[in-house]
Each structure stands twice: as structure tokens, then as C-alpha cells.
Design an enzyme around this catalytic site. Structure first.
Site, PDB file in Angstrom:
ATOM      1  N   TYR A 247     -20.371 -20.878  73.007  1.00 49.58           N
ATOM      2  CA  TYR A 247     -20.270 -19.999  71.458  1.00 49.58           C
ATOM      3  C   TYR A 247     -18.782 -19.084  71.937  1.00 49.58           C
ATOM      4  CZ  TYR A 247     -24.891 -21.034  70.054  1.00 49.58           C
ATOM      5  OH  TYR A 247     -25.685 -22.168  69.084  1.00 49.58           O
TER       6      TYR A 247
ATOM      7  N   GLY B 202     -32.293 -22.914  71.426  1.00 55.99           N
ATOM      8  CA  GLY B 202     -32.765 -21.718  71.808  1.00 55.99           C
ATOM      9  C   GLY B 202     -32.751 -20.925  73.247  1.00 55.99           C
TER      10      GLY B 202
ATOM     11  N   CYS C 289      -6.584  -5.341  69.053  1.00 58.79           N
ATOM     12  CA  CYS C 289      -6.662  -3.600  69.150  1.00 58.79           C
ATOM     13  C   CYS C 289      -7.890  -2.892  68.687  1.00 58.79           C
ATOM     14  CB  CYS C 289      -6.135  -4.152  68.060  1.00 58.79           C
ATOM     15  SG  CYS C 289      -4.029  -3.730  68.628  1.00 58.79           S
ATOM     16  N   GLU C 290      -8.947  -3.186  69.068  1.00 63.94           N
ATOM     17  CA  GLU C 290     -10.190  -2.576  69.379  1.00 63.94           C
ATOM     18  C   GLU C 290     -10.712  -2.452  70.277  1.00 63.94           C
ATOM     19  OE1 GLU C 290     -12.730  -3.595  66.494  1.00 63.94           O
ATOM     20  OE2 GLU C 290     -11.230  -4.498  65.498  1.00 63.94           O
TER      21      GLU C 290
HETATM   22  C1  LIG Z   1     -30.866 -25.224  63.606  1.00 64.35           C
HETATM   23  C2  LIG Z   1     -30.408 -24.699  65.328  1.00 64.35           C
HETATM   24  N1  LIG Z   1     -30.421 -25.508  66.016  1.00 64.35           N
HETATM   25  C3  LIG Z   1     -30.082 -25.360  67.479  1.00 64.35           C
HETATM   26  C4  LIG Z   1     -29.090 -24.590  67.858  1.00 64.35           C
HETATM   27  C5  LIG Z   1     -29.039 -23.889  69.380  1.00 64.35           C
HETATM   28  O1  LIG Z   1     -29.160 -23.307  69.344  1.00 64.35           O
HETATM   29  P1  LIG Z   1     -28.961 -22.882  71.041  1.00 64.35           P
HETATM   30  O2  LIG Z   1     -27.519 -22.445  71.255  1.00 64.35           O
HETATM   31  O3  LIG Z   1     -29.394 -20.891  71.697  1.00 64.35           O
HETATM   32  O4  LIG Z   1     -29.646 -23.494  72.208  1.00 64.35           O
HETATM   33  C6  LIG Z   1     -28.939 -23.295  66.435  1.00 64.35           C
HETATM   34  C7  LIG Z   1     -28.139 -21.747  67.084  1.00 64.35           C
HETATM   35  O5  LIG Z   1     -28.355 -21.167  65.570  1.00 64.35           O
HETATM   36  C8  LIG Z   1     -29.465 -23.478  64.926  1.00 64.35           C
HETATM   37  O6  LIG Z   1     -28.914 -22.628  64.464  1.00 64.35           O
END
Ligand SMILES: Cc1ncc(COP(=O)(O)O)c(C=O)c1O
Length: 448
Positions: free
Chosen positions: A400, A264, A371-372
Site C-alpha cells: 500500500y 487481511g 506541507c502537513e
Molecule cells: C476484497 C479484498 N480482498 C483482499 C484484500 C487484501 O487485503 P490485505 O492486503 O489486508 O491482505 C482487500 C483489501 O482491502 C480486499 O478489499
């Protein structure tokens, strides 16, 4: 008077990969890993996901070495959803990371990359029988249990395993909801009381008892993950502090072997962002662990975004420039290869990468080709007046971006290249129209 907020050179380099540079001989062209983007566009086409391999490996070591120094009985898992490419799984293992997969597809990619199953952990709030069976057959290290239905499935599947593993208990963690509302976009907050992931602390006790009582379940501890793109490290410390309550309230004070505190950590996307360094994050997590967790526990973290985001950029070619009162610079990609701007409102920075040294005199709407009207990559990007054929680098798209790539308007998923020391290598090829048609009739009818 120039109204355009032009970044300083320091600001510019702070959002680009660590190994980005402008060569003295060609100061107008951005290079990544020593390879000019003009060369990359020529060789691989655009849109293109480009990763600075040297910077990526350096960033991984900040996590692995930093955590090991602070808490030796520990493990860094790469949250592979942030960049699920076989070449990345391989690099992650080479650098000593374990791997977190969410579901069967990511597990297949990790195995195809040669990742040792003993270093794979599986997540998911809706794992199917087939995915759990695949994980058990592969002999992965840990399954992170999300709910009581998953325990029902495991009770059925565990005794049905074949061969040597039939009698070996499977290591399990339980995902709990710590009740920490992360300060981030709502779709990226996963640790608040409303979360669909894991069990509330109040319901964890029964699940833990069940796992402890089952001869084929090896309950090791708890897992939490409060969300993504979190810039305040104190929120991670707060989450860890909630776990001391878990052991004393839920399991009669018996400490667990393992505490996985998720991922996170947020990153710097814009010139204005102030993102914590890996060291500041590790300091906060480990200080909280020292205060709240047993000293001999195994500590796991699962960074994704903070490992790969900055190392990656997306390279586009300008296809049209329209001045209608506003300036629209349209590129040959868009939300099919870059969903986050539309999905989470994430702000990115863009660079006119083949004319770095031209005066940045315009603020443009950098738009994609889907197309948005919401296919807006950057709302107000400062840059020199762009022309058709110019190259645009969208910075900090290593996390991502590829993950969320899709075929909107029949878009083909871009190729991925790793660059370093003046060389480039293809990690995933661009999709073809044949790939696009392969799952549809008549292709499937003629093969059936
Ligand atoms: C269970 C879990 N661990 C780790 C992560 C990785 O999060 P981040 O990419 O923000 O470090 C996620 C992302 O959603 C997750 O769902």
C-alpha cells in the site's frame, strides 16, 4: 544515561526483508538482496521502493504450498491493490498466484503483465458499465458482484458480448457482509454490519436467486473480506463460520461450489508487534473451513499485505536535520509516497541504513517534505545522530506504499526496483516532471 530504546539485532532483522544483511566487509551499510543500499541510491536515486525478490517469492510459496497441502481444491489470489506494479503482476503469475483486481486500472495492469484472464477475479463496490464490459471482453474468470445495481448492469451487458463468449455464462460470486467487526483501524475494517462492501446476509438470498435464474450468469458461491492488518487469526475463523449459515439459511441448504474468504492477514511493522505466521493463519482458516464448509468446495483466499509488506522498504536520503528541542530528521519523500502513517496511524520502524554500526543514541521525529504537520513518518525513531546525505530505510513498506503514492506538492512517484542475488532491476521508473505536466494544458491543448 541512554534513554533511546535500541532494538536488538534480532529485532532489527525481524522487521527488514528476509534477504537484508550487513556485509562483513562493510558492516555499516545495509544490503538488501545482496545489494548495498548506497549503491541503489546512487544508481536509481531516492526516494526508492526496494523489494527483496527472493523473500517475496518465498513468502508467496508459503501461501500457495501451505494452502494446497491443507485444502487441495483451492486457489490463492494476490490482492493486487496492495502492490499494483506490472512487474509484480508478472511475478505473481510466475509463482502460481491468481490475481484479484479492483477496477479497470488494475485489470489493465494485469493484462499488460500477460496474466491469463482465466486467472483474474474482479472486485469493486462501484464498478462502472465500462469496467464490467472490459472484464467481460477480456474473458476474466470471475466477477465478484457487490450489489443489485451491478446485477442490473450485468443483465444488460452479458447478452451484448460479441463472438464466442456471447452464449457462455459468466462465473460470479456474491460478496456478503458476515457481520464480523475486525480488530483493526476503522478504515481497514470491511466486514462489520456497517460496511459499504457487499450485501448483508439478509439481502443475499434475492441476489442469489436472480443469478441462479439467469442463463448467462453462473453463480458459483460467496465472497467475504473482513478487513486488513488483522493480527488475530480467530477472526478469520469466525468469518468462515458465518458462511455455514449462508448456505443453509439463504439457499435452502444447497452448498455452493466456491467460498472466497478474502485477505487481511496482518504483518509485523514494529519491533513490538507480534504477527501470526502464514501457517497459523492457514491452520485457522482451513480448520474453520473443515468444520463449516462442504468438503468438496473450492476454497479461495486473497492475501495482499501479508505477501508484499515485509519484502519492501522505502529508501530515502536525509535532506535536513533540525534540533529545536526535538530532533527533526527530514527526508526527500513523505506522505506523497507513504500515506499509511497519516491515513491509518500505522507505526513504522526506520533504520539509518548507511551507518548501521553507529551507536543509536537519539530518538528523532522522522518527517517528510509535504506541507502537513501530519507528514510524520515515524514519531520517535531511535537512530544514530543523522546527518544530511545519510540514507534512511523505512521498513515494511512493501504494501500500500506505492499504491497510495500521489503527487502532493508536485512530488514525483518514486521508482521501484527488485533486488536479489546481488543484482537489481528496475520495475517502474521514477515519474518525471514531463509526466506530471502531460495531462494538463498546454500539453493537452497542443495535442488536441
Ligand atoms: C476484497 C479484498 N480482498 C483482499 C484484500 C487484501 O487485503 P490485505 O492486503 O489486508 O491482505 C482487500 C483489501 O482491502 C480486499 O478489499
Amino acid at each position: 544515561m541512554n534513554q533511546v530504546p535500541v532494538p536488538s539485532l534480532d529485532e532489527l532483522w525481524s522487521i527488514l526483508p528476509e534477504e537484508a544483511s550487513a556485509d562483513a566487509a562493510t558492516p555499516e551499510v545495509l544490503s538488501i538482496g545482496g545489494v548495498p543500499v548506497t549503491e541503489l541510491a546512487e544508481r536509481y536515486g531516492t526516494p526508492l521502493y526496494v523489494y527483496d525478490e527472493t523473500g517475496l517469492r518465498r513468502q508467496i510459496r508459503r501461501f500457495t504450498e501451505g494452502l494446497r497441502e491443507r485444502w487441495p481444491n483451492s486457489e490463492v489470489l494476490f490482492a493486487s491493490k496492495s502492490f499494483p506494479a506490472v512487474g509484480m503482476y508478472r511475478l505473481a503469475q510466475e509463482e502460481g498466484l491468481s490475481i484479484d483486481v479492483a477496477g479497470g486500472g488494475e485489470l489493465q495492469m494485469a493484462l499488460a503483465a500477460g496474466v491469463d484472464p482465466a486467472r483474474i477475479h474482479m472486485h469493486g463496490n462501484a464498478k462502472t458499465d465500462a469496467e464490467l464490459a472490459m472484464a467481460l471482453d477480456a474473458g476474466i474468470d470471475t466477477i465478484i458482484v457487490d450489489n443489485a445495481d451491478e446485477l442490473d448492469r450485468l443483465e444488460r451487458l452479458l447478452p451484448a458480448r460479441s463472438g464466442d463468449r456471447a452464449a457462455t455464462p459468466q462465473q460470479l460470486l456474491l460478496r456478503v457482509i458476515p457481520g464480523v467487526a475486525a480488530k483493526t483501524h476503522a478504515s481497514q475494517a470491511t466486514g462489520g454490519d456497517e460496511s459499504k462492501f457487499g450485501l448483508p446476509l439478509g439481502q443475499a438470498a434475492a441476489a442469489i436467486e436472480r443469478m441462479r435464474a439467469h442463463p448467462l450468469m453462473d453463480f458459483a458461491g460467496v465472497h467475504l473480506h473482513i478487513g486488513s492488518q488483522i493480527l488475530d487469526v480467530e477472526q478469520f475463523a469466525e468469518a468462515v463460520s458465518k458462511l455455514s449459515g449462508v448456505t443453509s439459511d439463504i439457499s435452502g441448504g444447497t452448498p455452493f461450489r466456491t467460498y472466497d474468504v478474502g485477505g487481511g492477514l496482518g504483518v509485523k511493522y514494529t519491533y513490538a508487534d507480534d504477527a501470526p505466521a502464514v501457517d497459523a493463519y492457514l491452520d485457522a482458516v482451513v480448520a474453520a473451513a473443515r468444520e463449516h464448509l462442504p468438503a468438496d468446495a473450492r476454497l479461495l483466499i486473497e492475501p495482499g499485505r501479508s505477501i508484499v509488506a515485509r519484502a519492501g522498504v522505502t529508501l530515502y536520503r536525509v535532506t535536513s536535520v533540525k534540533r529545536t528541542g526535538r530532533t527533526f530528521v527530514a527526508v526527500d519523500g513523505g506522505l506523497a509516497d507513504q500515506m499509511d502513517a497519516a491515513l491509518t496511524g500505522q507505526r513504522f520502524e526506520a533504520v539509518l541504513a548507511n551507518r548501521l554500526d553507529a551507536p543509536w543514541s537519539e530518538s528523532v521525529q522522522l518527517v517528510g517534505r509535504q506541507c502537513e504537520s501530519g507528514d510524520l513518518l515515524v514519531d520517535g525513531a531511535p537512530m544514530p545522530p543523522a546527518e544530511v546525505g545519510d540514507l534512511v530505510v523505512l521498513a515494511t513498506t512493501g504494501a500500500y506504499g506505492y499504491t497510495l503514492a500521489n503527487n502532493y506538492n508536485g512530488a514525483l512517484k518514486p521508482a521501484i526496483v527488485f533486488v536479489g542475488d546481488g543484482a537489481s532491476r528496475l520495475i517502474a521508473r521514477r515519474e518525471t516532471y514531463a509526466d506530471l505536466l502531460a495531462t494538463h494544458e498546454p500539453a493537452i491543448v497542443s495535442r488536441a
